[in-house]
Scaffold this motif. Structure first.
Motif, mmCIF file in Angstrom:
data_model
loop_
_atom_site.group_PDB
_atom_site.id
_atom_site.type_symbol
_atom_site.label_atom_id
_atom_site.label_comp_id
_atom_site.label_asym_id
_atom_site.label_seq_id
_atom_site.Cartn_x
_atom_site.Cartn_y
_atom_site.Cartn_z
ATOM 1 N N LYS A 181 -11.329 -43.455 46.585
ATOM 2 C CA LYS A 181 -11.958 -44.577 47.291
ATOM 3 C C LYS A 181 -11.478 -45.902 46.708
ATOM 4 C CE LYS A 181 -16.441 -42.653 48.684
ATOM 5 N NZ LYS A 181 -17.903 -42.787 48.450
ATOM 6 N N ILE A 229 -9.965 -42.978 54.661
ATOM 7 C CA ILE A 229 -11.174 -42.180 54.451
ATOM 8 C C ILE A 229 -11.059 -40.765 55.014
ATOM 9 C CG2 ILE A 229 -12.886 -44.000 54.097
ATOM 10 C CD1 ILE A 229 -13.568 -43.846 57.057
ATOM 11 N N LYS A 230 -10.256 -40.623 56.067
ATOM 12 C CA LYS A 230 -10.099 -39.274 56.636
ATOM 13 C C LYS A 230 -9.330 -38.369 55.678
ATOM 14 C CE LYS A 230 -10.733 -40.470 61.399
ATOM 15 N NZ LYS A 230 -10.133 -41.312 62.423
ATOM 16 N N LYS A 251 -11.602 -37.405 52.783
ATOM 17 C CA LYS A 251 -12.534 -36.359 53.183
ATOM 18 C C LYS A 251 -11.878 -34.984 53.091
ATOM 19 C CE LYS A 251 -16.416 -35.820 56.019
ATOM 20 N NZ LYS A 251 -17.182 -35.921 57.168
ATOM 21 N N PHE A 282 -20.260 -45.116 51.456
ATOM 22 C CA PHE A 282 -19.868 -43.803 51.959
ATOM 23 C C PHE A 282 -19.132 -43.932 53.296
ATOM 24 C CE2 PHE A 282 -23.601 -43.265 49.297
ATOM 25 C CZ PHE A 282 -23.148 -42.312 48.398
ATOM 26 N N PRO A 283 -18.025 -44.680 53.295
ATOM 27 C CA PRO A 283 -17.349 -44.987 54.566
ATOM 28 C C PRO A 283 -16.966 -43.741 55.371
ATOM 29 C CG PRO A 283 -15.945 -45.515 52.673
ATOM 30 C CD PRO A 283 -17.311 -45.271 52.138
ATOM 31 N N ALA A 284 -16.742 -42.616 54.687
ATOM 32 C CA ALA A 284 -16.347 -41.404 55.417
ATOM 33 C C ALA A 284 -17.487 -40.872 56.279
ATOM 34 C CB ALA A 284 -15.886 -40.326 54.433
ATOM 35 N N PRO A 315 -16.793 -48.886 58.917
ATOM 36 C CA PRO A 315 -16.906 -48.882 57.461
ATOM 37 C C PRO A 315 -16.424 -50.214 56.892
ATOM 38 C CG PRO A 315 -14.981 -47.615 58.148
ATOM 39 C CD PRO A 315 -15.690 -48.032 59.394
#
Lengths: 139, 452
Positions: free
Chosen positions: A27, A33-34, A37, B153-155, B360
């Motif tokens: 982060k 972000i994908k 994850k 927690f952008p995801a 986000p």
């Protein structure tokens, strides 16, 4: 950049700690972000595999501007049949481990789904090495 | 680059702030630093949860409300009242009396926010059906939680349900039904009596909506005092009732912990308390938790009953509302008695229920550019090795780690660490005068001039 975490076999209360630490780093590095994850899901599954099956293990993560390379090595029982272990729902986890909510047999197939490359090498009664790569800038 | 502006209801009064570390160390998003003897808020990190407001020993943190006289700019003045307002008072003070005081204060209409929950309950279940591919879905009820997810927690932003909270639904309904009575929209002022700062932020700079249907916000502690002094003067029989019906037993408890979760089908969980929520979201983000359909997440302990502007005890507030729900249930009210007319507007409201995508805005990243971020991270790692791991906050940053990041971002200097200062003084790199000057910059002059 290189990151390393030790993983203790059988210590379920700490399962997920190493993955969370890596997540924080990703982060901070402003990685998509994908991708974060996917990587974290794969790392968590691999981490839990070590906790559930092996005696001791290590998580190594190398972050580059174009890819994230992850290697998880353990000393443990090894995997007899890797192809079979990759099948969804196949599990050798003990009843105790399953009762804790782990060992549903989705681990390796979930890792495969979430990474771009996956190599597993294993020696029975010695241990297993899982190498995973996720490419950045592909999303 | 133009940075987007965020409206925050929380403001630090520099005149009152004594420059301590309470707010800084409790902030869940590390949004506070101390400089020149005063706490400073970083706009894009603050989520308006109000934890700082709770701990400030001198009440230097202010929740900025609208001037009460603003209500008189409108001919029709609607007070939108959440159930927790009523819950705070002892049972001797009736709902009627509370409403009456609001009317005496100058409102022309009083309407309970919870009516909006009746519409939402069904809509949420439909939404769950239509979005089976996303699990768990997270309620959009608590604005502090929506902001927490955006920055930390952008995801998980895509897990937030794109439906308006009961407050917005109640506001939309009440405005529209007045318009339908032939009243000019410009003459209607909708004012929300808020139990927290986050709801103010949600009204002033909404997420997923261009503009909020609410015209102003009045802090609940202000109304609480007015009700306490005013209610005694009003006899129970002679007071006015706004005649908008009573909410259902289910909706009365909507803002309490489990109030939403109990009305959603499937496996649902309710979590309250900002730190509990953070702990849970960490695990959720790793997909350690599976097969959960719906999450009700609230920033405050005991949800809205524990809102930062609630004056009554949160456990007693919860108790009174539960008793009220029990009462409503036993009376088995007819639909027209409970809905307050909102059910007639179901079609209209359904068309206006959706909010747009929540974006986000991660505060975690060290730099936009990944190569730069890696360089900065390496430096943070080197600096951390020098710092004492005490997290004493004497440097003006909340933790040693935060200081290391502040240094790398050019917002602090390593000399600000008192342990480093001692080492540098010993080595002759830093003079006592210089060290004193540094501390003065962080904590102001006063703290180094105590008479002892």
């Amino acid at each position: 950049m290189h990151f390393e975490h030790e993983i203790e076999g059988g210590n379920f209360s700490q399962a997920g700690f190493a993955s969370s630490e890596i997540k924080k780093v990703l982060k901070q590095l402003n990685i998509n972000i994908k991708v974060i994850k996917r990587v974290v899901v794969a790392l968590y599954e691999a981490e839990v595999n070590i906790v559930a099956h092996a005696y001791h293990g290590k998580m190594e993560v190398d972050v580059d501007t174009d890819k994230i390379f992850m290697r998880l090595t353990d000393k443990g029982p090894g995997i007899e049949n890797i192809e079979k272990a990759m099948e969804e729902g196949y599990s050798t986890a003990s009843t105790e481990v399953r009762e804790m909510g782990f060992g549903a047999g989705m681990g390796l197939s979930n890792i495969k789904k979430n990474t771009d490359e996956l190599y597993i090498t294993s020696k029975v009664d010695k241990g297993t090495t899982v190498e995973m790569t996720a490419y950045l800038n592909r999303e | 680059m133009n940075k987007p502006k965020f409206h925050h209801a929380l403001k630090i009064s520099k005149d009152i702030c004594i420059g301590c570390t309470h707010c800084m160390t409790v902030c869940p998003t590390e949004a506070i630093r101390v400089r020149n003897g005063k706490a400073e808020l970083t706009d894009n990190r603050c989520i308006d949860c109000g934890e700082c407001f709770r701990v400030c020993p001198v009440n230097a943190i202010i929740i900025e409300q609208d001037d009460f006289n603003k209500i008189f700019e409108y001919k029709y003045r609607v007070a939108l009242v959440p159930a927790v307002l009523i819950g705070q008072f002892p049972a001797e003070i009736s709902t009627r009396q509370i409403y009456s005081v609001l009317m005496e204060l100058g409102f022309t209409h009083v309407y309970e926010v919870e009516h909006g929950a009746d519409i939402l309950s069904e809509a949420s279940n439909d939404y769950m059906q239509d979005h089976k591919e996303t699990r768990p879905l997270i309620s959009s009820f608590c604005p502090a939680i929506v902001r927490l997810i955006q920055v930390k927690f952008p995801a998980l932003v895509d897990n937030i349900i794109h439906l308006k909270p009961p407050l917005d639904i109640a506001a939309l309904y009440y405005k529209q039904q007045l318009v339908d009575q032939g009243i000019d929209e410009d003459e209607i002022g909708i004012f929300y009596i808020t139990p927290c700062a986050a709801k103010i932020a949600a009204v002033k700079s909404p997420v997923g909506e261009k503009q909020s249907p609410i015209n102003g916000v009045i802090n609940m502690d202000f109304v609480y005092n007015k009700v306490y002094t005013g209610a005694k003067k009003i006899s129970k029989d002679s007071c006015i009732l706004p005649g908008t019906g009573r909410p259902t037993a289910e909706s009365v408890c909507w803002s309490l912990t489990n109030g939403e979760a109990e009305n959603i089908e499937g496996r649902t969980l309710a979590i309250d308390g900002i730190h509990n929520v953070i702990e849970f979201l960490e695990k959720l983000e790793n997909e350690e938790l599976k097969d959960i359909d719906f999450l009700e997440l609230r920033a405050c302990d005991e949800s809205c009953a524990g809102g930062v502007l609630i004056s009554g005890n949160r456990f007693l507030t919860t108790e009174r509302l539960k008793n009220r729900a029990g009462q409503l249930k036993s009376e088995q009210l007819k639909e027209q008695e409970t809905s307050g007319g909102i059910s007639k507007y179901q079609a209209y409201l359904s068309d206006h229920l959706n909010i747009s995508k929540v974006h986000p805005r991660s505060m975690m990243k060290l730099d936009e550019n990944m190569t730069e971020a890696m360089k900065k991270m390496k430096r943070v790692g080197e600096i951390i090795k020098c710092l004492p791991d005490v997290d004493c906050a004497a440097c003006g940053s909340p933790t040693c780690h935060a200081l290391a990041e502040d240094i790398v971002q050019g917002e602090a200097d390593i000399n600000q660490c008192i342990f480093i200062q001692r080492m540098f003084e010993e080595k002759g790199i830093l003079s006592t005068d210089d060290a004193r000057g540094i501390m003065k910059q962080i904590w102001g002059d006063d703290k180094l001039k105590r008479n002892c």
